[in-house]
Design a protein around this motif. Structure first.
Motif, PDB file in Angstrom:
ATOM      1  N   TYR A 179     -27.544 -65.048 -39.302  1.00  0.00           N
ATOM      2  CA  TYR A 179     -26.908 -64.081 -38.394  1.00  0.00           C
ATOM      3  C   TYR A 179     -25.925 -64.786 -37.472  1.00  0.00           C
ATOM      4  O   TYR A 179     -24.854 -64.287 -37.186  1.00  0.00           O
ATOM      5  N   PRO A 296     -23.515 -62.696 -31.786  1.00  0.00           N
ATOM      6  CA  PRO A 296     -23.506 -61.400 -32.469  1.00  0.00           C
ATOM      7  C   PRO A 296     -24.751 -60.601 -32.058  1.00  0.00           C
ATOM      8  O   PRO A 296     -25.634 -61.130 -31.379  1.00  0.00           O
ATOM      9  N   GLU A 297     -24.807 -59.358 -32.488  1.00  0.00           N
ATOM     10  CA  GLU A 297     -26.029 -58.585 -32.293  1.00  0.00           C
ATOM     11  C   GLU A 297     -27.138 -59.280 -33.093  1.00  0.00           C
ATOM     12  O   GLU A 297     -26.958 -59.559 -34.275  1.00  0.00           O
ATOM     13  N   LEU A 298     -28.266 -59.546 -32.468  1.00  0.00           N
ATOM     14  CA  LEU A 298     -29.334 -60.294 -33.133  1.00  0.00           C
ATOM     15  C   LEU A 298     -30.229 -59.357 -33.951  1.00  0.00           C
ATOM     16  O   LEU A 298     -30.247 -58.146 -33.716  1.00  0.00           O
ATOM     17  N   ALA A 301     -32.455 -56.654 -32.220  1.00  0.00           N
ATOM     18  CA  ALA A 301     -31.674 -55.614 -31.554  1.00  0.00           C
ATOM     19  C   ALA A 301     -31.080 -54.661 -32.592  1.00  0.00           C
ATOM     20  O   ALA A 301     -31.051 -53.439 -32.404  1.00  0.00           O
ATOM     21  N   LYS A 302     -30.624 -55.238 -33.694  1.00  0.00           N
ATOM     22  CA  LYS A 302     -30.036 -54.409 -34.753  1.00  0.00           C
ATOM     23  C   LYS A 302     -31.096 -53.485 -35.351  1.00  0.00           C
ATOM     24  O   LYS A 302     -30.857 -52.304 -35.584  1.00  0.00           O
ATOM     25  N   ARG A 305     -31.765 -50.657 -33.081  1.00  0.00           N
ATOM     26  CA  ARG A 305     -30.651 -49.706 -33.096  1.00  0.00           C
ATOM     27  C   ARG A 305     -30.688 -48.840 -34.363  1.00  0.00           C
ATOM     28  O   ARG A 305     -30.423 -47.635 -34.311  1.00  0.00           O
ATOM     29  N   THR A 321     -32.056 -54.986 -42.093  1.00  0.00           N
ATOM     30  CA  THR A 321     -31.494 -55.970 -41.164  1.00  0.00           C
ATOM     31  C   THR A 321     -31.923 -57.388 -41.533  1.00  0.00           C
ATOM     32  O   THR A 321     -31.753 -58.315 -40.744  1.00  0.00           O
ATOM     33  N   HIS A 324     -27.379 -60.182 -42.152  1.00  0.00           N
ATOM     34  CA  HIS A 324     -26.319 -59.382 -41.538  1.00  0.00           C
ATOM     35  C   HIS A 324     -25.388 -58.802 -42.588  1.00  0.00           C
ATOM     36  O   HIS A 324     -24.790 -57.759 -42.379  1.00  0.00           O
ATOM     37  N   LYS A 328     -24.536 -54.893 -42.728  1.00  0.00           N
ATOM     38  CA  LYS A 328     -23.144 -54.470 -42.666  1.00  0.00           C
ATOM     39  C   LYS A 328     -22.820 -53.533 -43.838  1.00  0.00           C
ATOM     40  O   LYS A 328     -22.156 -52.512 -43.664  1.00  0.00           O
ATOM     41  N   GLU A 331     -24.308 -50.182 -42.994  1.00  0.00           N
ATOM     42  CA  GLU A 331     -23.565 -49.474 -41.939  1.00  0.00           C
ATOM     43  C   GLU A 331     -22.201 -48.995 -42.427  1.00  0.00           C
ATOM     44  O   GLU A 331     -21.760 -47.898 -42.079  1.00  0.00           O
TER      45      GLU A 331
END
Ligand code: ADP
Ligand code: MG
Length: 478
Positions: A179, A296-298, A301-302, A305, A321, A324, A328, A331
């Motif tokens: 990540y 970056p978003e760890l 946290a991802k 979210r 997750t 990454h 990605k 998403e």
């Protein structure tokens, strides 16, 4: 008597810098032996090492991500030992003052609870070269391309209590360094290596038992098996009245056992002293802040979210997750699709992951990208095709036969949603199977599935399943 096992891991992560840690030579993997080792990597007389700032930033990035202290001043030391792949006769490492200390990482256990593993320290050091035993007929070749590649050695507290916990911690760390884009995590190429320290003690005992250190663990599976073997071996020794010798042991994956390699060195065997060629490393608050801005978003946290914003369950969110790149891809698919995260999640975790595994492809190189996948999922959503036909379309897309709409069109896969056409097919099936019809009406409910199957066969899988069900129910009832 019950035993408790205690495990601490030392993980070497190769930092993804372009140049070596103290020289400008390239770190690229796989070059012709000894073409990427310059005078500094060889330690020729008169050369001076110069610290690579990119490596320092990566170490700081890691420290911030594990909530560690970043030492404002740390020192490079020489660790002296002789080995053919270490031409200088010493490795530059950090000893008393590491750049990162007192961090932590949470792991999730099988029962869903979280456990925090302490990270004692993470220090910068240089890698050694490699001895090549094949191809030299009774001799050994030395490849110094790897000499001077930056490593971050990440040392955990002895906080793990089983092989499973050790693997969970190692996987978490593996995810994190990727990540952060500080290590590619490639275990086959040796970019992410693990030594496991294992001891046992009677349950309830506070003092640590004598440990052994296991080397040569280049996969998660080997880490788990080596630790399990070693715990069982130590229990057998102690219960047989023997004692554990502190030593380094090598794991043999073929025999699935560990064997003594050498007596464990003590720190004073290495005659550590500060490297007179390198100034102490001073890290300013400004540098720390500029690295923090790049974080970056760890993963945790991802994951939170994904649960919150996409309504995914914790399991799906954890899978998506895991890297990454995968997150990605997911998403991007949702974005192109304009919603429907659950449908996207099922496909990314199902068909896409299966095809990637089957063909050994990285998600970043997937022949079906997020936009193309979203194009297919739209056709499921608007009822152009069923989920089942979609799998066929996906395989064709994977093999490069075009986008979803082209394939649906050229192969005539459009779903049949015209009620009158479905009715004709159903009438035909009922007329052909008078016996089953009688049995069904006499109460043999299970035959409903038989009729659905027949209709789907007649329609070559294209009839809309929901409509088939609804019309069949009505017609069979008479
Ligand atoms: P060294 O540098 O000699 O390998 P360290 O004290 O730095 O020794 O410890 C290395 C690793 O071994 C750490 O991850 C630590 O948690 C672990 N460790 C130390 N003592 C034990 C023990 N008795 N049982 C299991 N692990 C241990
Ligand atoms: Mg060690």
């Amino acid at each position: 008597m019950g035993w408790e096992s205690v495990i601490g891991l030392e993980i070497h992560a190769q930092l993804m810098t372009k140049a070596k840690v103290f020289s400008g030579a390239s770190t690229a993997y796989g070059a012709v032996p000894n073409t990427q080792a310059c005078a500094i990597d060889l330690g020729l007389p008169g050369v001076l090492p110069v610290l690579n700032e990119a490596a320092v930033r990566m170490a700081v990035k890691f420290g911030l991500a594990i909530g560690a202290e970043i030492a404002p001043r740390s020192v490079f030391a020489r660790k002296n030992y002789f080995y053919p792949d270490l031409p200088k006769g010493y490795q530059i490492s950090q000893y008393e003052l590491p750049v990162v200390h007192h961090g932590r990482l949470d792991i999730v256990l099988d029962d869903g609870t979280t456990k925090t593993i302490g990270i004692t320290r993470a220090h910068m050091e240089e890698d050694a070269g490699k001895s090549l035993h094949e191809d030299f007929h009774g001799m050994t070749g030395i490849d110094l391309n790897r000499a001077g590649t930056p490593l971050l050695e990440i040392v955990s507290e002895p906080d793990m209590r089983s092989a499973k916990e050790a693997v969970a911690y190692m996987k978490r760390l593996h995810t994190l360094v990727r990540y952060l884009e500080i290590c590619d995590g490639n275990m086959q190429e040796g970019s992410f290596r693990c030594d496991a320290n294992v001891s046992i003690r009677p349950k309830g005992e506070q003092r640590l038992g004598t440990r052994t250190e296991l080397k040569n663990l280049n996969s998660f599976r080997f880490v788990e098996r080596a630790i399990e073997y070693e715990i069982a071996r130590q229990i057998e020794v102690l219960e047989g009245g023997g004692r554990i010798v502190q030593e380094t042991r090598l794991y043999d994956p073929i025999k699935d056992e560990t064997r003594p390699l050498r007596a464990k060195e003590e720190a004073n065997d290495y005659r550590y002293f500060p490297d007179p060629d390198l100034l102490p490393l001073e890290i300013t608050a400004d540098l720390i802040e500029s690295v923090r801005a790049e974080l970056p978003e760890l993963p945790d946290a991802k994951k939170e979210r994904f649960i919150r914003d996409f309504g995914l369950g914790p399991y799906d969110a954890a899978v998506l997750t895991a890297t990454h790149e995968l997150a990605k891809y997911f998403e991007d698919t949702v974005r192109h699709l304009g919603g429907s995260p659950k449908l996207a999640a099922n496909w990314v975790m199902g068909e896409v992951s299966a095809a990637l595994n089957r063909d050994g492809i990285d998600i970043a190189a997937s022949p079906v990208g997020p936009a193309a996948l979203a194009g297919l999922l739209k056709r499921i959503e608007d009822n152009t095709i069923s989920g089942k036909i979609a799998k066929e379309v996906f395989e064709a897309m994977w093999s490069g036969h075009g986008d979803a709409d082209q394939i649906i069109e050229s192969r005539g896969l459009k779903q049949i949603t015209d009620t009158s056409r479905i009715e004709v097919m159903i009438d035909e099936v009922i007329a052909k199977n008078p016996q089953q019809l009688a049995q069904f009406r006499a109460g043999k409910d299970k035959l409903f599935g038989f009729f659905v199957g027949q209709v789907m066969m007649v329609s070559k899988g294209k009839a809309n399943p929901a409509q088939v069900n609804e019309i069949l129910k009505r017609k069979l009832a008479g």
